[in-house]
Design a protein around this motif. Structure first.
Motif, mmCIF file in Angstrom:
data_model
loop_
_atom_site.group_PDB
_atom_site.id
_atom_site.type_symbol
_atom_site.label_atom_id
_atom_site.label_comp_id
_atom_site.label_asym_id
_atom_site.label_seq_id
_atom_site.Cartn_x
_atom_site.Cartn_y
_atom_site.Cartn_z
ATOM 1 N N PRO A 203 3.818 3.899 14.462
ATOM 2 C CA PRO A 203 3.192 5.210 14.277
ATOM 3 C C PRO A 203 3.174 5.664 12.818
ATOM 4 O O PRO A 203 4.164 5.542 12.096
ATOM 5 N N GLY A 204 2.018 6.187 12.411
ATOM 6 C CA GLY A 204 1.884 6.754 11.076
ATOM 7 C C GLY A 204 1.511 5.772 9.989
ATOM 8 O O GLY A 204 1.188 6.176 8.865
ATOM 9 N N VAL A 205 1.542 4.474 10.287
ATOM 10 C CA VAL A 205 1.172 3.465 9.289
ATOM 11 C C VAL A 205 -0.356 3.325 9.280
ATOM 12 O O VAL A 205 -0.992 3.246 10.330
ATOM 13 N N LEU A 206 -0.929 3.285 8.078
ATOM 14 C CA LEU A 206 -2.378 3.303 7.903
ATOM 15 C C LEU A 206 -2.792 2.223 6.919
ATOM 16 O O LEU A 206 -2.061 1.922 5.974
ATOM 17 N N ALA A 207 -3.969 1.641 7.142
ATOM 18 C CA ALA A 207 -4.548 0.704 6.176
ATOM 19 C C ALA A 207 -5.923 1.210 5.783
ATOM 20 O O ALA A 207 -6.704 1.644 6.633
ATOM 21 N N THR A 208 -6.221 1.190 4.474
ATOM 22 C CA THR A 208 -7.525 1.635 3.983
ATOM 23 C C THR A 208 -8.095 0.583 3.040
ATOM 24 O O THR A 208 -7.374 0.005 2.227
ATOM 25 N N GLY A 209 -9.405 0.335 3.154
ATOM 26 C CA GLY A 209 -10.066 -0.648 2.299
ATOM 27 C C GLY A 209 -11.310 -0.046 1.667
ATOM 28 O O GLY A 209 -12.000 0.762 2.290
ATOM 29 N N ASP A 210 -11.615 -0.445 0.440
ATOM 30 C CA ASP A 210 -12.719 0.186 -0.284
ATOM 31 C C ASP A 210 -13.835 -0.800 -0.617
ATOM 32 O O ASP A 210 -13.757 -1.998 -0.328
ATOM 33 N N CYS A 211 -14.882 -0.267 -1.255
ATOM 34 C CA CYS A 211 -16.054 -1.068 -1.588
ATOM 35 C C CYS A 211 -15.833 -1.950 -2.822
ATOM 36 O O CYS A 211 -16.680 -2.780 -3.152
ATOM 37 N N ARG A 212 -14.680 -1.760 -3.464
ATOM 38 C CA ARG A 212 -14.362 -2.592 -4.630
ATOM 39 C C ARG A 212 -13.768 -3.925 -4.166
ATOM 40 O O ARG A 212 -13.902 -4.927 -4.856
ATOM 41 N N ASP B 38 -10.412 -3.642 -2.512
ATOM 42 C CA ASP B 38 -8.976 -3.387 -2.420
ATOM 43 C C ASP B 38 -8.572 -2.806 -1.066
ATOM 44 O O ASP B 38 -9.277 -1.976 -0.494
ATOM 45 N N ILE B 39 -7.403 -3.238 -0.592
ATOM 46 C CA ILE B 39 -6.816 -2.745 0.660
ATOM 47 C C ILE B 39 -5.431 -2.209 0.338
ATOM 48 O O ILE B 39 -4.619 -2.896 -0.287
ATOM 49 N N HIS B 40 -5.159 -0.968 0.777
ATOM 50 C CA HIS B 40 -3.843 -0.363 0.544
ATOM 51 C C HIS B 40 -3.169 -0.046 1.880
ATOM 52 O O HIS B 40 -3.837 0.381 2.832
ATOM 53 N N ILE B 41 -1.855 -0.231 1.922
ATOM 54 C CA ILE B 41 -1.064 0.052 3.116
ATOM 55 C C ILE B 41 -0.271 1.341 2.899
ATOM 56 O O ILE B 41 0.408 1.496 1.881
ATOM 57 N N TRP B 42 -0.386 2.253 3.862
ATOM 58 C CA TRP B 42 0.305 3.546 3.819
ATOM 59 C C TRP B 42 1.475 3.535 4.799
ATOM 60 O O TRP B 42 1.322 3.088 5.939
ATOM 61 N N LYS B 43 2.611 4.104 4.359
ATOM 62 C CA LYS B 43 3.751 4.270 5.271
ATOM 63 C C LYS B 43 4.216 5.722 5.238
ATOM 64 O O LYS B 43 4.348 6.310 4.156
ATOM 65 N N PRO B 44 4.489 6.325 6.410
ATOM 66 C CA PRO B 44 4.836 7.753 6.443
ATOM 67 C C PRO B 44 6.254 8.014 5.949
ATOM 68 O O PRO B 44 7.152 7.185 6.118
ATOM 69 N N TRP C 145 -3.986 -10.888 7.712
ATOM 70 C CA TRP C 145 -2.946 -10.565 6.731
ATOM 71 C C TRP C 145 -1.611 -10.298 7.414
ATOM 72 O O TRP C 145 -1.576 -9.815 8.541
ATOM 73 N N ASP C 146 -0.527 -10.599 6.676
ATOM 74 C CA ASP C 146 0.826 -10.239 7.096
ATOM 75 C C ASP C 146 1.411 -9.353 6.002
ATOM 76 O O ASP C 146 1.671 -9.820 4.885
ATOM 77 N N THR C 147 1.592 -8.063 6.313
ATOM 78 C CA THR C 147 1.991 -7.099 5.283
ATOM 79 C C THR C 147 3.456 -7.229 4.874
ATOM 80 O O THR C 147 3.903 -6.544 3.951
ATOM 81 N N ARG C 148 4.220 -8.100 5.528
ATOM 82 C CA ARG C 148 5.604 -8.333 5.106
ATOM 83 C C ARG C 148 5.653 -9.149 3.817
ATOM 84 O O ARG C 148 6.639 -9.091 3.078
ATOM 85 N N ALA C 149 4.596 -9.896 3.554
ATOM 86 C CA ALA C 149 4.529 -10.709 2.340
ATOM 87 C C ALA C 149 4.119 -9.850 1.154
ATOM 88 O O ALA C 149 3.598 -8.738 1.313
ATOM 89 N N ALA C 150 4.356 -10.353 -0.045
ATOM 90 C CA ALA C 150 3.892 -9.658 -1.246
ATOM 91 C C ALA C 150 2.376 -9.534 -1.189
ATOM 92 O O ALA C 150 1.697 -10.439 -0.680
ATOM 93 N N PRO C 151 1.806 -8.412 -1.693
ATOM 94 C CA PRO C 151 0.354 -8.195 -1.582
ATOM 95 C C PRO C 151 -0.497 -9.355 -2.103
ATOM 96 O O PRO C 151 -1.573 -9.615 -1.570
ATOM 97 N N SER C 152 -0.007 -10.070 -3.103
ATOM 98 C CA SER C 152 -0.780 -11.191 -3.660
ATOM 99 C C SER C 152 -0.750 -12.426 -2.760
ATOM 100 O O SER C 152 -1.546 -13.349 -2.939
ATOM 101 N N LYS C 153 0.188 -12.419 -1.790
ATOM 102 C CA LYS C 153 0.322 -13.583 -0.904
ATOM 103 C C LYS C 153 0.159 -13.211 0.575
ATOM 104 O O LYS C 153 0.445 -14.020 1.458
#
Length: 442
Positions: free
Chosen positions: A227-236, A238-244, A289-297
């Motif tokens: 609950p509360g975790v969000l993923a957002t992706g843009d037209c550039r 990039d994908i960002h992970i949100w945590k509450p 994707w697996d968000t436990r890994a570093a964003p580059s991997k």
């Protein structure tokens, strides 16, 4: 803003492999014929919506079109079958001027079944008919939140006894709104009147805003398992992970997930693995994707050239390890995650224009719906296979046997969602407004 029964629904249509859309002519042979998308009508022919194909069918107008919306999980119970029905939605407008846009929280209620055909109607007095029509008139109640910029996408979630909505603005900002108060207001006229007065002087502000994306975007999804975790992706790309956080804000990882080379068009969290998500892109790929890994991997699997053109939308099956994808090529692909990223296990070419939305049914694992810029909503059942001995009408032979139903009547359909608590009910939005309906097929 208005809502109405869609019984007359001029030039509005629905059609299946049987006879859900009738095409009537003034010739001596007045029998209805099946209308297939792409056909041209003769001068003396008109489209007539076959009411017998629908259990329920209503349309709604919101002024400025809402090209993204979400259905809100409510407290009215699951597996609802009784009419009249009620649904709660949140949507975002796309007005011509950026400052005229709104987040709309609304309630559709008094949603009755479609009327019986003329041959089934009992002979009753006109006054009785008018009284009954008035009683069965659908209703729609709005609570409005001012929003800067058109809303590219909006998604709702239940979080800590509140209902939240995340919205992507064309201005490049992602906002999270607490819409609990608005949901209470649409249920109580006195509360709604007070809300409207209060918000004139004190406009509603978002709980949290993120301006870290370099461009606007469309990718947006709440995690169903955390609950509360969000993923957002843009037209550039990039994908960002949100945590509450405990304080009612979010920590957004400033390091984007690395992999896509073009605009991120859609994001879907796994329905059962809390750290896994899928994305699709203009770069023609689908990535896991697996968000436990570093964003580059974090990119674990990639299906290159998943479609011939942009991959617009994906949907993750909640019951089976399948992902459906739709692209600018008008093709619907089914991917088996046990074999990913090898070739799709199913491919369906029915839409004649880019696919704009796709979603699996929540309980029927083989059923999904798709919409396209060809003004069609298609229902599919992948478990159906045509019997070699089956007799099929000549004009229907080229249709895939898995195609259950085609709903038409809207122009430039952008998004569709199944109602998770009312089996078989579908809501669609287009430049011409909303449809909410239930067919005899699902």
């Amino acid at each position: 803003m208005s809502m109405e029964n869609e019984e007359p629904m001029e030039a509005s249509s629905s059609e299946s492999e049987d006879d859900e859309m009738d095409e009537k002519s003034d010739t001596d042979d007045d029998r209805p014929k099946t209308f297939l998308p792409g056909q041209e009508l003769k001068e003396d022919e008109q489209l007539v919506c076959d009411q017998s194909a629908y259990v329920m069918l209503h349309q709604a107008q919101t002024g400025a079109p809402c090209l993204s919306f979400d259905i809100i999980q409510d407290n009215l119970g699951n597996d609802r079958q009784q009419f009249p029905m009620t649904a709660y939605l949140v949507a975002g407008t796309q007005a011509q001027s950026a400052h005229l846009n709104n987040i709309l929280v609304f309630k559709m209620s008094n949603l009755h079944q479609t009327s019986k055909g003329e041959d089934e109607e009992s002979e009753s007095e006109d006054d009785d008919d008018e009284e009954e029509d008035e009683e069965q008139k659908p209703e729609m109640t709005f609570a409005v939140i001012k929003n800067q910029g058109c809303v590219n996408r909006i998604r709702a979630t239940n979080f800590k006894n509140s209902v939240l909505a995340a919205s992507w603005s064309e201005l490049g900002r992602v906002d999270v709104w607490n819409i609990t108060q608005q949901l209470q207001a649409v249920d109580e006229p006195a509360l709604l009147e007070r809300y409207n007065l209060d918000t004139v002087a004190n406009p509603v502000k978002p709980l949290y805003s993120f301006n870290g994306h370099q461009l606007e975007g469309f990718g947006l999804d709440w995690c169903p398992t955390e609950p509360g975790v969000l993923a957002t992706g843009d037209c550039r790309r990039d994908i960002h992970i949100w945590k509450p956080n405990e304080a009612g804000t979010w920590t957004v990882d400033q390091r984007p997930l690395v992999g896509h080379t073009g605009s991120v068009e859609d994001i879907q969290w796994s329905p059962n693995e809390r750290n896994v998500l899928a994305t699709c892109s203009v770069d023609k790929t689908i990535r896991i994707w697996d968000t436990r890994a570093a964003p580059s991997k974090a990119c674990m699997l990639t299906a290159e050239n998943a479609h011939q053109n942009d991959v617009n939308v994906i949907s993750w099956n909640s019951k089976e390890p399948f992902i459906a994808s739709g692209g600018d090529d008008g093709v619907l692909h089914i991917w088996d995650l046990r074999q990913f990223p090898t070739a799709p296990v199913g491919t369906f070419k029915h839409h004649t224009a880019p696919i704009t939305s796709v979603e699996w049914h929540w309980t029927e694992a083989s059923v999904l719906a798709s919409s396209g810029e060809d003004n069609q909503v298609a229902f599919w059942d992948l478990a159906v296979e045509r019997d070699d001995n089956e007799v099929v009408e000549e004009e229907l032979k080229n249709l895939p046997p898995q195609l259950l139903f085609i709903h038409q009547g809207q122009t430039d359909i952008k998004e569709l969602h199944w109602h998770k608590q009312i089996p078989g009910v579908m809501v669609t939005t287009a430049h011409t407004g909303f449809n909410i309906f239930k067919t005899i097929s699902v």
